[in-house]
Design an enzyme around this catalytic site. Structure first.
Site, PDB file in Angstrom:
ATOM      1  N   LYS A  68      -3.590   5.926  -9.657  1.00  0.00           N
ATOM      2  CA  LYS A  68      -4.054   7.013  -8.793  1.00  0.00           C
ATOM      3  C   LYS A  68      -3.094   8.203  -8.879  1.00  0.00           C
ATOM      4  CE  LYS A  68      -4.898   7.956  -3.944  1.00  0.00           C
ATOM      5  NZ  LYS A  68      -4.928   7.408  -2.599  1.00  0.00           N
ATOM      6  N   GLY A  88      -5.293   2.993  -2.780  1.00  0.00           N
ATOM      7  CA  GLY A  88      -5.145   2.164  -3.981  1.00  0.00           C
ATOM      8  C   GLY A  88      -5.690   0.758  -3.804  1.00  0.00           C
ATOM      9  N   ARG A  89      -5.335   0.118  -2.686  1.00  0.00           N
ATOM     10  CA  ARG A  89      -5.740  -1.293  -2.500  1.00  0.00           C
ATOM     11  C   ARG A  89      -7.204  -1.452  -2.104  1.00  0.00           C
ATOM     12  NH1 ARG A  89      -1.831   0.455   0.842  1.00  0.00           N
ATOM     13  NH2 ARG A  89      -2.226   0.614   3.075  1.00  0.00           N
ATOM     14  N   GLU A 149      -0.003  -4.988   2.711  1.00  0.00           N
ATOM     15  CA  GLU A 149       0.414  -3.592   2.542  1.00  0.00           C
ATOM     16  C   GLU A 149      -0.226  -2.735   3.651  1.00  0.00           C
ATOM     17  OE1 GLU A 149       1.474  -2.044  -1.586  1.00  0.00           O
ATOM     18  OE2 GLU A 149      -0.290  -0.823  -1.179  1.00  0.00           O
ATOM     19  N   LYS A 199      11.477   1.567  -4.445  1.00  0.00           N
ATOM     20  CA  LYS A 199      11.261   2.297  -5.707  1.00  0.00           C
ATOM     21  C   LYS A 199      12.360   3.332  -5.905  1.00  0.00           C
ATOM     22  CE  LYS A 199       6.173   2.308  -5.615  1.00  0.00           C
ATOM     23  NZ  LYS A 199       5.022   3.201  -5.492  1.00  0.00           N
TER      24      LYS A 199
HETATM   25  O1  F6P Z   1       2.858  -0.524  -4.376  1.00  0.00           O
HETATM   26  C1  F6P Z   1       2.632   0.736  -3.861  1.00  0.00           C
HETATM   27  C2  F6P Z   1       1.442   1.385  -4.466  1.00  0.00           C
HETATM   28  O2  F6P Z   1       1.451   2.718  -4.073  1.00  0.00           O
HETATM   29  C3  F6P Z   1       0.120   0.715  -4.088  1.00  0.00           C
HETATM   30  O3  F6P Z   1      -0.346   1.095  -2.868  1.00  0.00           O
HETATM   31  C4  F6P Z   1      -0.732   1.125  -5.227  1.00  0.00           C
HETATM   32  O4  F6P Z   1      -1.887   0.345  -5.290  1.00  0.00           O
HETATM   33  C5  F6P Z   1       0.204   0.923  -6.390  1.00  0.00           C
HETATM   34  O5  F6P Z   1       1.462   1.350  -5.891  1.00  0.00           O
HETATM   35  C6  F6P Z   1      -0.148   1.642  -7.650  1.00  0.00           C
HETATM   36  O6  F6P Z   1      -0.190   3.027  -7.497  1.00  0.00           O
HETATM   37  P1  F6P Z   1      -0.865   3.962  -8.570  1.00  0.00           P
HETATM   38  O7  F6P Z   1      -2.317   3.614  -8.644  1.00  0.00           O
HETATM   39  O8  F6P Z   1      -0.649   5.347  -8.064  1.00  0.00           O
HETATM   40  O9  F6P Z   1      -0.180   3.727  -9.877  1.00  0.00           O
END
Ligand code: F6P
Length: 518
Positions: free
Chosen positions: A185, A245-246, A331, A483
């Site tokens: 995303k 995302g989830r 989450e 992170k």
């Molecule tokens: O683990 C944190 C997070 O932001 C999740 O909520 C998300 O699904 C994942 O990282 C991946 O994020 P992205 O789709 O932006 O790579």
């Protein structure tokens, strides 16, 4: 209720299941094996009224900025909606969703049919989904769950920053016939970008730069970053900041699902979710599966002090359901500040774990039956076997029914003795307290549609619990801190410029670098 056992309640009313079940479409939800009576349920339903759940649901579906801390809507339901208009910032988002859905359909069809070819003119045989978290767990779970419906394409999911994960998958891949779907995303996630770069380099050992466009597509809300990475604009499947995302497998994040089972099946998945949305949005709370499910979970979490919930699907196809739900639930509701910014003085998010039955029975069921902890469980089973091996299916389902019965009834010392247990010392170890709560979902058949409904059911359960606990379910600031620290440490490891840490971390980093140098 702590003093009243389920055994007694079933003794007093053997027809409890008639009162405590919801039948909806292909779903039977029996929640009679719970430590509740009618008054408990009424009080829990009152709680739902008290927190104004009806109004919260209306806001959820209509695109209010319920993700307050990130100042946006959480509109995954729009991705499967058949409404005429859902407004975000005054703009109807449904037409753009339709455009992306058509793009997914056309793309999936061209790859599956073999019309879209790789750089040497061969049709694709393998798809590598590169993503992590919500950009991996949902599609991976659904592709696994719908294996019965899949076509000839081999799907691979690469998520971990561990280089061995990518290196292992390469052994099975041919650059001429592999298509990479990079899903992120934000398109800033370290794992995904590192893995995508790794695969691009591997691909370029056999192909030319201009061939990248044929073999790499991306799903993202960050078009600029994708272009920077070198993926052509017409190979980008957009998503939007109002999809978390989830909760994103219904968007273009589900492209790998459409590639694996075809776009008709992907549409059926969306259809199943849509039907669950309609049920959740319109049904009175006492007949509303996600609402009752959420209330029961709150009951054990907040009144019995249960820390965890197990999800036990009696289907090997659903072996990735628990990891998927771990992100979705933990989450979302792993939060400790309420919506006014005050620390909560009650428990929130449940810890989710599980494995398919009957394997789980031979792994951790001992603790659920005879351990000291109370672990409410969701049992998910299907009436029909997909391959029609009825002999195995009856055995599987007899385990399914037997376990919830054993968890409910237990076995007392008299029963053990009546079974021939003569050794009084040993008999004590063979007794089971029973009175262990379970929810039973008996679903007709595992299809794209019922899977869609099942996942949407859990999404709405998460939402309801967030409302009751008065927490924000759609941000994940807790993941960010680790992170940031990892980036700082990476810089130290690669440059050798050490920074201040706690004593333990300093000690470990020194050991790691010294060993490496040797
Ligand atoms: O683990 C944190 C997070 O932001 C999740 O909520 C998300 O699904 C994942 O990282 C991946 O994020 P992205 O789709 O932006 O790579």
């Amino acid at each position: 209720m702590e003093q009243i056992s389920m055994q007694t309640m079933f003794g007093d009313d053997p027809h409890r299941a008639e009162k405590f079940h919801i039948q909806w479409g292909d779903f039977l939800f029996d929640y009679s094996k719970n430590r509740i009576n009618s008054q408990t349920l009424d009080l829990l339903l009152e709680l739902a009224e008290e927190v104004n759940l009806k109004d919260a649901i209306q806001k959820y579906f209509s695109g209010d900025r319920i993700n307050v801390t990130e100042n946006r809507a959480a509109l995954h339901t729009a991705l499967r909606s058949s409404e005429k208009s859902i407004l975000v910032e005054g703009v109807n988002i449904l037409p753009e969703i339709e455009v992306v859905q058509s793009k997914i359909k056309a793309f999936a069809q061209s790859v599956i049919s073999g019309n879209r070819k790789g750089f040497t003119g061969k049709p694709f045989t393998d798809i590598v989904n590169i993503g992590i978290g919500g950009s991996d767990l949902g599609p991976d779970m659904a592709v696994e769950a719908l294996q019965f419906y899949k076509n000839h394409l081999n799907l691979h999911f690469i998520s971990n920053i561990d280089g061995d994960h990518a290196a292992e998958s390469i052994k099975k891949l041919d650059p001429e016939t592999t298509l990479f779907v990079v899903v992120s995303k934000t398109f800033t996630t370290q794992e995904t970008l590192s893995n995508a770069t790794f695969f691009k380099h591997w691909f370029l050992q056999s192909a030319k730069q201009e061939d990248v466009a044929k073999h790499f597509v991306a799903v993202s809300a960050n078009i600029d970053k994708v272009s920077e990475f070198g993926i052509a604009e017409d190979s980008i499947f957009p998503m939007w900041d109002w999809v978390g995302g989830r909760f994103s497998m219904w968007s273009a994040v589900g492209l790998s699902i459409a590639l694996s089972v075809g776009s008709e099946n992907f549409e059926k998945l969306l259809e199943g979710a849509k039907e669950m949305d309609a049920h959740f949005e319109s049904c009175s709370f006492e007949s509303n599966i996600p609402v009752v499910l959420a209330l029961l979970s709150v009951w054990y979490n907040n009144f019995f002090g249960c820390e965890t919930e197990a999800v036990i699907p009696y289907s090997q196809y659903l072996k990735k359901l628990a990891p998927y739900l771990q992100q979705a639930v933990m989450e979302s509701n792993g939060k400790s500040f309420d919506r006014d910014g005050n620390p909560v003085n009650y428990q929130t998010g449940n810890i989710i774990w599980g494995e398919p039955g009957s394997n789980a029975q031979h792994a951790f069921f001992q603790l659920i039956h005879q351990g000291t902890k109370l672990v409410p469980c969701d049992f998910i089973g299907f009436v029909e076997s997909l391959h029609g091996n009825n002999e195995h299916h009856d055995k599987l389902m007899s385990n399914f029914f037997a376990q919830t019965e054993a968890l409910l009834l237990g076995k007392n010392c008299d029963e053990v003795t009546a079974e021939g247990g003569q050794d009084r010392f040993l008999n004590a170890f063979k007794t089971f307290g029973g009175n262990k709560p379970t929810n039973t979902f008996l679903i007709q058949k595992l299809t794209p549609k019922t899977l869609g409904s099942l996942i949407a059911m859990y999404e709405h359960k998460i939402f309801v619990q967030g409302v009751i606990w008065n927490i924000f379910s759609y941000d994940q600031f807790g993941v960010e801190y680790g992170k940031q620290l990892a980036n700082t440490i990476l810089d130290e490891i690669t440059t050798g410029n050490s920074k201040k840490h706690d004593g333990s971390t300093e000690f470990l980093l020194k050991y790691y670098s010294d060993i490496k140098i040797e």
